[in-house]
Design a protein around this motif. Structure first.
Motif, PDB file in Angstrom:
ATOM      1  N   SER A  13       0.826  -1.202   0.000  1.00 23.60           N
ATOM      2  CA  SER A  13       0.000   0.000   0.000  1.00 23.60           C
ATOM      3  C   SER A  13       0.865   1.259   0.000  1.00 23.60           C
ATOM      4  O   SER A  13       0.681   2.164  -0.823  1.00 23.60           O
ATOM      5  CB  SER A  13      -0.929  -0.001   1.224  1.00 23.60           C
ATOM      6  OG  SER A  13      -1.618   1.223   1.340  1.00 23.60           O
ATOM      7  N   PHE A  14       1.846   1.314   0.907  1.00 19.97           N
ATOM      8  CA  PHE A  14       2.684   2.498   1.023  1.00 19.97           C
ATOM      9  C   PHE A  14       3.528   2.715  -0.233  1.00 19.97           C
ATOM     10  O   PHE A  14       3.686   3.853  -0.702  1.00 19.97           O
ATOM     11  CB  PHE A  14       3.604   2.380   2.249  1.00 19.97           C
ATOM     12  CG  PHE A  14       2.901   2.651   3.558  1.00 19.97           C
ATOM     13  CD1 PHE A  14       1.518   2.708   3.635  1.00 19.97           C
ATOM     14  CD2 PHE A  14       3.623   2.848   4.722  1.00 19.97           C
ATOM     15  CE1 PHE A  14       0.867   2.957   4.836  1.00 19.97           C
ATOM     16  CE2 PHE A  14       2.988   3.107   5.933  1.00 19.97           C
ATOM     17  CZ  PHE A  14       1.609   3.154   5.986  1.00 19.97           C
ATOM     18  N   ALA A  33       4.489   5.554  -5.472  1.00 16.99           N
ATOM     19  CA  ALA A  33       4.564   5.554  -6.931  1.00 16.99           C
ATOM     20  C   ALA A  33       3.585   6.558  -7.532  1.00 16.99           C
ATOM     21  O   ALA A  33       3.921   7.287  -8.481  1.00 16.99           O
ATOM     22  CB  ALA A  33       4.275   4.149  -7.466  1.00 16.99           C
ATOM     23  N   VAL A  34       2.382   6.619  -6.978  1.00  8.83           N
ATOM     24  CA  VAL A  34       1.361   7.548  -7.483  1.00  8.83           C
ATOM     25  C   VAL A  34       1.813   8.997  -7.305  1.00  8.83           C
ATOM     26  O   VAL A  34       1.710   9.819  -8.227  1.00  8.83           O
ATOM     27  CB  VAL A  34       0.015   7.300  -6.762  1.00  8.83           C
ATOM     28  CG1 VAL A  34      -0.951   8.453  -7.004  1.00  8.83           C
ATOM     29  CG2 VAL A  34      -0.608   5.994  -7.241  1.00  8.83           C
ATOM     30  N   PHE A  35       2.325   9.323  -6.123  1.00  4.82           N
ATOM     31  CA  PHE A  35       2.736  10.707  -5.882  1.00  4.82           C
ATOM     32  C   PHE A  35       3.979  11.067  -6.698  1.00  4.82           C
ATOM     33  O   PHE A  35       4.146  12.234  -7.101  1.00  4.82           O
ATOM     34  CB  PHE A  35       2.981  10.937  -4.383  1.00  4.82           C
ATOM     35  CG  PHE A  35       1.705  10.945  -3.580  1.00  4.82           C
ATOM     36  CD1 PHE A  35       0.675  11.816  -3.918  1.00  4.82           C
ATOM     37  CD2 PHE A  35       1.519  10.088  -2.507  1.00  4.82           C
ATOM     38  CE1 PHE A  35      -0.516  11.825  -3.197  1.00  4.82           C
ATOM     39  CE2 PHE A  35       0.343  10.093  -1.785  1.00  4.82           C
ATOM     40  CZ  PHE A  35      -0.679  10.971  -2.128  1.00  4.82           C
ATOM     41  N   GLY A  70      -6.353   3.975  -6.265  1.00  3.10           N
ATOM     42  CA  GLY A  70      -7.378   3.134  -5.640  1.00  3.10           C
ATOM     43  C   GLY A  70      -6.830   1.808  -5.147  1.00  3.10           C
ATOM     44  O   GLY A  70      -7.347   1.237  -4.176  1.00  3.10           O
ATOM     45  N   ILE A  71      -5.752   1.295  -5.790  1.00  2.00           N
ATOM     46  CA  ILE A  71      -5.185   0.003  -5.381  1.00  2.00           C
ATOM     47  C   ILE A  71      -4.536   0.105  -4.004  1.00  2.00           C
ATOM     48  O   ILE A  71      -4.893  -0.668  -3.094  1.00  2.00           O
ATOM     49  CB  ILE A  71      -4.187  -0.508  -6.444  1.00  2.00           C
ATOM     50  CG1 ILE A  71      -4.901  -0.700  -7.795  1.00  2.00           C
ATOM     51  CG2 ILE A  71      -3.544  -1.816  -5.989  1.00  2.00           C
ATOM     52  CD1 ILE A  71      -3.972  -1.017  -8.949  1.00  2.00           C
ATOM     53  N   PRO A  72      -3.587   1.033  -3.771  1.00  2.91           N
ATOM     54  CA  PRO A  72      -3.038   1.138  -2.407  1.00  2.91           C
ATOM     55  C   PRO A  72      -4.065   1.591  -1.381  1.00  2.91           C
ATOM     56  O   PRO A  72      -3.962   1.233  -0.204  1.00  2.91           O
ATOM     57  CB  PRO A  72      -1.916   2.170  -2.558  1.00  2.91           C
ATOM     58  CG  PRO A  72      -2.200   2.921  -3.811  1.00  2.91           C
ATOM     59  CD  PRO A  72      -2.887   1.942  -4.703  1.00  2.91           C
TER      60      PRO A  72
END
Length: 519
Positions: free
Chosen positions: A346-347, A352-354, A377-379
């Protein structure tokens, strides 16, 4: 949840009662968490209508979160004093009343007072919704109950910006609060009809009034300091210095008092447990970063990309797709999975998203905005439930309610603090980038002179107009670079707190064990 007439637990609900009871509790949860984010995209509109700055308008979010955090530790005492069902239904009805007050607010002061009331009465709703749902299902289906709760608790902050944007653009910002009235009245009526015969026993307990006063004092002082710091030039202001001293002394007194009080309002001794300490710090820091980004992203889109409120909300809405789809899968996976691995994934997913967002430019297209949101939405689906199970792992059943309340308090309060810090850091970094860009934009720089000449020629502007246009473009770039810094820092923080997860040692079957203990 014992029946008041006996010492036995009431049997799980079945059939239509289970379906309607789950729906009512889920709607109450959804309504509660929705209000933590529904105002995010409406802040520019609310600020404009009430004649205040956007920074002042952000108090609508942070004061709700701070009041909500302070009220959460009172849940255990109020439950034993009033009864679980009566407290839950009463909180819903007071939430409806405060929502109406928010909607009719004629000025910012009235709105903030109503939001503080709304946040305070919302405090018991989240922990009670978990307990009521868990008591409605058989123990072997505790994972499903937690997954249902997580789905509604996750979708609320995600749906909030989209719903808030649509209502603000189509009707008025007041409707982001009025929407709670029919939902809340339905949830309260159905919950009372189904659960009133399952009320818990009540008893009169002393309340730690001094501890509560100390808690309110240092939290309020710290939150006001963070919200007003930028406007008052931080520690150059006697007001900020005074607030900082009050917050520090209040916090120290609170800690000493709670550790020596026989019936503390917050059981700080829980932090002696490795799982609770590391897990609570991890989920609180992560939530602070997660929630702060939910606030600053829509504001940037509206103020600097000229997105209407509804479009800014819709860009954040895809976050809910994977969060909802994966929630039932997580419910089945949890009893067998290694919780630390799920939390780590999750972290790293958030990081990766940010990191993807840290490469945004002022010319960013809608797809580039939406893609990281969709993937986030996955994490998000892997975020709340595994970490909550880690936090509660190894605790005796009688400590579970206090531990859940304390960890929720720290998490929600950190969400408010994170929002205040993010807006301040964004502003500071934008000022820094602006100064760095201005250093190069001077008449002695041939590139600058050429750019001004090109602007005058292409846009048929006077030298003064061209300079003003160039300054606006430079300011927009500085704001963009400042926001990129926020995204990059967010990614680094998520990676940096991964080791906290591995300091914990959750027991095998911690997810089902924690759920069963909460029955």
């Amino acid at each position: 949840m014992p029946n008041p007439m006996t010492s036995e637990l009431p049997p799980p609900l079945t059939g239509g009662k289970l379906a309607m009871g789950s729906l009512a509790v889920a709607l109450a949860t959804f309504m509660n968490v929705l209000d933590s984010s529904i105002a995010n995209v409406a802040i520019p509109t609310i600020s404009g209508n009430l004649g205040v700055s956007v920074d002042e308008g952000t108090w609508v979010i942070t004061l709700f979160a701070a009041a909500n955090a302070v009220a959460i530790p009172l849940t255990g005492w109020l439950t034993q004093r009033v009864g679980q069902i009566r407290l839950f239904v009463g909180s819903i009805l007071l939430f409806v009343l405060s929502s109406w007050l928010c909607g009719v607010a004629p000025n910012l002061t009235f709105l903030l007072a109503a939001r503080i009331l709304q946040g305070a009465v919302a405090g018991p709703m989240i922990p009670l919704s978990q307990a009521i749902l868990l008591g409605s299902y058989p123990k072997e289906k505790s994972g499903q109950a937690l997954a249902l709760w997580a789905m509604t608790a996750t979708v609320g902050p995600i749906a909030g910006p989209a719903l808030g944007g649509w209502m603000t653009d189509s009707y008025s910002w007041s409707w982001i609060f009025y929407i709670n009235i029919p939902v809340g009245l339905f949830a309260a009526a159905v919950t009372w009809a189904i659960y009133r015969s399952r009320e818990t026993t009540t008893r009169i307990l002393p309340i730690d009034a001094i501890g509560l006063a100390a808690l309110v004092t240092w939290v309020a002082a710290l939150q006001i300091m963070l919200d007003k710091g930028k406007d008052l030039d931080w520690f150059a202001s006697p007001v900020i210095i005074s607030l900082a001293i009050v917050a520090l002394l209040g916090f120290l007194f609170f800690v000493i008092w709670e550790l020596t009080e026989a019936n503390p309002i917050v059981d700080l001794r829980l932090f002696k447990g490795r799982n609770f300490l590391a897990g609570t710090i991890a989920i609180s820091v992560a939530y602070a970063v997660f929630f702060a980004n939910l606030v600053v992203l829509p504001q940037w889109m509206q103020q600097y990309l000229a997105y209407p409120a509804v479009n800014a909300g819709l860009v954040t809405a895809p976050l809910g797709i994977f969060a909802v789809v994966l929630a039932p899968v997580l419910g089945k996976l949890m009893p067998k999975a290694e919780l630390r691995i799920l939390s780590t994934l999750s972290f790293l997913g958030f990081a990766a998203v940010f990191f993807m967002r840290s490469h945004y430019t002022t010319g960013v297209d809608t797809f580039t905005l939406v893609l990281p949101t969709l993937l986030q939405g996955i994490p998000t689906a892997l975020f709340f439930v595994p970490l909550t199970a880690i936090i509660l792992s190894g605790l005796p059943p009688d400590k579970i309610p206090a531990a859940a309340g304390l960890s929720n308090f720290v998490r929600v309060f950190c969400g408010a603090v994170g929002t205040s810090l993010a807006t301040t850091v964004w502003n500071d970094r934008a000022i820094l980038h602006h100064a760095q860009l201005v250093e190069k934009a001077n008449p002695g720089n041939p590139n600058y002179s050429a750019a001004l000449e090109a602007i005058q020629s292409v846009m048929h502007l006077s030298p003064g107009q061209a300079t003003a246009y160039f300054e606006r473009q430079l300011n927009t770039q500085a704001i963009m670079l400042g926001l990129n810094d926020i995204f990059w820092i967010s990614a680094v923080i998520f990676v940096a707190i991964v080791p906290l997860i591995w300091l914990t040692k959750p027991a095998r079957g911690a997810a089902s064990g924690a759920a069963s203990a909460a029955h």
